[in-house]
Design a protein around this motif. Structure first.
Motif, mmCIF file in Angstrom:
data_model
loop_
_atom_site.group_PDB
_atom_site.id
_atom_site.type_symbol
_atom_site.label_atom_id
_atom_site.label_comp_id
_atom_site.label_asym_id
_atom_site.label_seq_id
_atom_site.Cartn_x
_atom_site.Cartn_y
_atom_site.Cartn_z
ATOM 1 N N UNK A 300 -44.023 -34.648 50.225
ATOM 2 C CA UNK A 300 -42.695 -34.116 49.904
ATOM 3 C C UNK A 300 -42.577 -33.704 48.445
ATOM 4 N N UNK A 301 -43.276 -34.401 47.528
ATOM 5 C CA UNK A 301 -43.294 -33.940 46.136
ATOM 6 C C UNK A 301 -43.982 -32.577 46.045
ATOM 7 N N UNK A 302 -45.061 -32.410 46.793
ATOM 8 C CA UNK A 302 -45.769 -31.129 46.800
ATOM 9 C C UNK A 302 -44.889 -30.015 47.373
ATOM 10 N N UNK A 303 -44.156 -30.334 48.444
ATOM 11 C CA UNK A 303 -43.249 -29.339 49.028
ATOM 12 C C UNK A 303 -42.100 -29.025 48.072
ATOM 13 N N UNK A 321 -43.762 -32.047 39.760
ATOM 14 C CA UNK A 321 -45.125 -32.194 39.240
ATOM 15 C C UNK A 321 -45.278 -33.494 38.461
ATOM 16 N N UNK A 322 -44.285 -33.815 37.664
ATOM 17 C CA UNK A 322 -44.345 -35.051 36.884
ATOM 18 C C UNK A 322 -44.428 -36.274 37.798
ATOM 19 N N UNK A 323 -43.636 -36.237 38.880
ATOM 20 C CA UNK A 323 -43.688 -37.338 39.849
ATOM 21 C C UNK A 323 -45.075 -37.433 40.482
ATOM 22 N N UNK A 339 -55.471 -31.945 36.835
ATOM 23 C CA UNK A 339 -55.209 -30.602 37.369
ATOM 24 C C UNK A 339 -53.708 -30.348 37.479
ATOM 25 N N UNK A 340 -52.988 -31.371 37.937
ATOM 26 C CA UNK A 340 -51.537 -31.229 38.079
ATOM 27 C C UNK A 340 -50.865 -31.124 36.712
ATOM 28 N N UNK A 341 -51.422 -31.822 35.723
ATOM 29 C CA UNK A 341 -50.875 -31.751 34.363
ATOM 30 C C UNK A 341 -51.028 -30.350 33.779
ATOM 31 N N UNK A 342 -52.144 -29.686 34.092
ATOM 32 C CA UNK A 342 -52.341 -28.315 33.619
ATOM 33 C C UNK A 342 -51.316 -27.374 34.249
ATOM 34 N N UNK A 344 -48.424 -28.356 35.194
ATOM 35 C CA UNK A 344 -47.156 -28.740 34.564
ATOM 36 C C UNK A 344 -46.951 -28.006 33.249
ATOM 37 N N UNK A 345 -48.032 -27.830 32.488
ATOM 38 C CA UNK A 345 -47.938 -27.083 31.225
ATOM 39 C C UNK A 345 -47.422 -25.680 31.484
ATOM 40 N N UNK A 346 -48.000 -25.018 32.456
ATOM 41 C CA UNK A 346 -47.569 -23.656 32.794
ATOM 42 C C UNK A 346 -46.115 -23.634 33.262
ATOM 43 N N UNK A 347 -45.757 -24.625 34.037
ATOM 44 C CA UNK A 347 -44.391 -24.678 34.592
ATOM 45 C C UNK A 347 -43.360 -24.922 33.494
ATOM 46 N N UNK A 348 -43.670 -25.847 32.577
ATOM 47 C CA UNK A 348 -42.734 -26.127 31.477
ATOM 48 C C UNK A 348 -42.584 -24.904 30.579
ATOM 49 N N UNK A 349 -43.661 -24.154 30.429
ATOM 50 C CA UNK A 349 -43.587 -22.919 29.629
ATOM 51 C C UNK A 349 -42.657 -21.918 30.295
ATOM 52 N N UNK A 350 -42.768 -21.783 31.620
ATOM 53 C CA UNK A 350 -41.885 -20.854 32.343
ATOM 54 C C UNK A 350 -40.426 -21.305 32.303
ATOM 55 N N UNK A 351 -40.233 -22.635 32.213
ATOM 56 C CA UNK A 351 -38.871 -23.173 32.138
ATOM 57 C C UNK A 351 -38.324 -23.138 30.710
ATOM 58 N N UNK A 352 -39.158 -22.699 29.746
ATOM 59 C CA UNK A 352 -38.801 -22.689 28.322
ATOM 60 C C UNK A 352 -38.385 -24.088 27.857
ATOM 61 N N UNK A 353 -39.026 -25.106 28.455
ATOM 62 C CA UNK A 353 -38.735 -26.491 28.097
ATOM 63 C C UNK A 353 -39.821 -26.973 27.144
ATOM 64 N N UNK A 354 -39.615 -26.692 25.850
ATOM 65 C CA UNK A 354 -40.660 -26.984 24.877
ATOM 66 C C UNK A 354 -40.823 -28.483 24.642
#
Length: 408
Positions: A300-303, A321-323, A339-342, A344-354
């Protein structure tokens, strides 16, 4: 529609019903307060002496109503000036006289003053008003009254509202359940629905989650039978919330899954990530006692991540992703966590969450440190430091981590 119920038919039904309409009330907190000023009968200049023996004429009722409205205004003025004692003395006089205008006007006045007493935290006044409301309830539901006049549903409805104003949920629920019984016996679906909603909200407002769940389930069943999809969704959301609050996690999961299955249009599809996150959280909690459920949490986290990414809800995607990362690390799946952390980096960048991006780099660095892969850890901490300097936050922390990764 409740007002249009036939009194004679209602009486016939109620006589055959097992519902006890006029059960005597046990006095609440006996002897704690002096005798109720609402029950003290002393001559009042606003009434003719024979008012108790001969009903007031229509003209006398109009005159009395005007005078009582003035008393209400006078009491409100006294309260505003800070003279609470005198204000309630005046209101009690008004309430004592309102009964000469009929049951409904008296209940309405008791409800109004009861709400004021609640706001003023005046328990004694609340006791007097509740006691009087209970006496009225016994009176209007007495078998002799029902036989002669039928059940006054308008008065019962107003009585239920008054009990809510004085925060007496048990009394209110008793009244609404009585009305509900009549509605069902009269096969009045609109009245049944209206009262079920009130009963459900009352249970929920007083945190009686089991009874609230039962009532909302009834509402959901009615909506399903009528093909009312909007109401179905509303009641399912309430059920999921109630089960969550009541720590009935498996029932909450069932309701959330049912809700997810009904989210088919574009507007509701955007709500899927949150639903999946909630389901996954519940599975993760349940997995503490039943580890077999941990895979359901992963799924469910993946979904949640997938649906959030597709709908460009990157904040929710990052949360999922963090979960996942925490779960992977707890299960010793370090490569999957990296792999999931990498991602997450891309996702946080897209969210502009520095700030989140900085934390993601820190997380990657800590995982590499744990693996003793110091060059990779150093690279992650350096990228984290760059963000920390931009944010002017945690700069010294990242400097320390860089020293640790450098072997200094």
């Amino acid at each position: 529609m409740l007002r249009r119920l036939c009194a004679i038919a209602i009486f016939a039904i109620l006589l055959n019903s097992s519902l006890t309409l006029a059960a005597p009330k046990k006095p609440q907190q006996p002897d704690k307060y002096p005798p109720s000023p609402l029950e003290i009968t002393t001559p009042d200049p606003l009434l003719r002496p024979s008012a108790n023996k001969e009903p007031l004429t229509e003209e006398e009722q109009q005159t009395l109503a005007s005078a009582l409205d003035e008393l209400n205004q006078e009491a409100a003025t006294k309260l505003q000036a800070g003279d609470k004692v005198t204000a309630f003395e005046i209101w009690n006089r008004e309430l004592s006289l309102r009964r000469y205008l009929g049951t409904l006007p008296e209940i309405q006045a008791l409800s109004r003053v009861g709400a004021i007493a609640w706001n003023q935290n005046d328990r004694q006044q609340l006791y007097y008003i509740t006691q009087r409301l209970q006496a009225i309830q016994t009176q209007i539901l007495a078998p002799k009254i029902i036989a002669k006049q039928g059940v006054n549903l308008e008065s019962l409805q107003t009585l239920g509202e008054a009990y809510q104003n004085v925060r007496s949920p048990e009394d209110a629920l008793e009244v609404y359940n009585q009305i509900l019984t009549v509605a069902r016996q009269q096969k009045d679906p609109a009245a049944e629905l209206a009262n079920l909603k009130i009963i459900a909200e009352l249970h929920l407002s007083w945190f009686d989650y089991p009874k609230a769940a039962d009532t909302y389930q009834e509402l959901f069943n009615l909506a399903s039978a009528q093909g009312d999809r909007i109401s179905e969704l509303t009641y399912l959301r309430q059920l999921a919330y109630i089960y969550q609050q009541g720590k009935q996690l498996q029932q909450a999961i069932n309701a959330l899954n049912q809700l997810a299955g009904m989210y088919t249009d574009a507007e509701n599809l955007t709500k899927l990530p949150e639903l999946k996150l909630a389901i996954a959280n519940n599975y993760e909690s349940l997995a503490r006692e039943n580890p077999n459920l941990l895979q359901e949490a992963f799924n469910n986290y993946q979904q949640a991540y997938t649906t959030a990414w597709e709908s460009q809800q990157f904040v929710l995607a990052a949360e999922a992703l963090q979960k996942l990362i925490v779960l992977y690390r707890s299960q010793g799946q370090i490569d999957a966590a990296l792999q999931t952390s990498q991602i997450l980096v891309e996702t946080q960048a897209k969210a502009y969450n520095y700030y989140g991006l900085m934390q993601a780099y820190d997380q990657i660095g800590q995982i590499y440190l744990q693996q003793k892969d110091y060059p990779q850890a150093l690279s992650a901490f350096q990228q984290g430091l760059q963000l920390a300097q931009q944010l002017k936050h945690e700069e010294s922390y990242f400097a320390q981590q860089i020293k640790k990764a450098s072997g200094q």
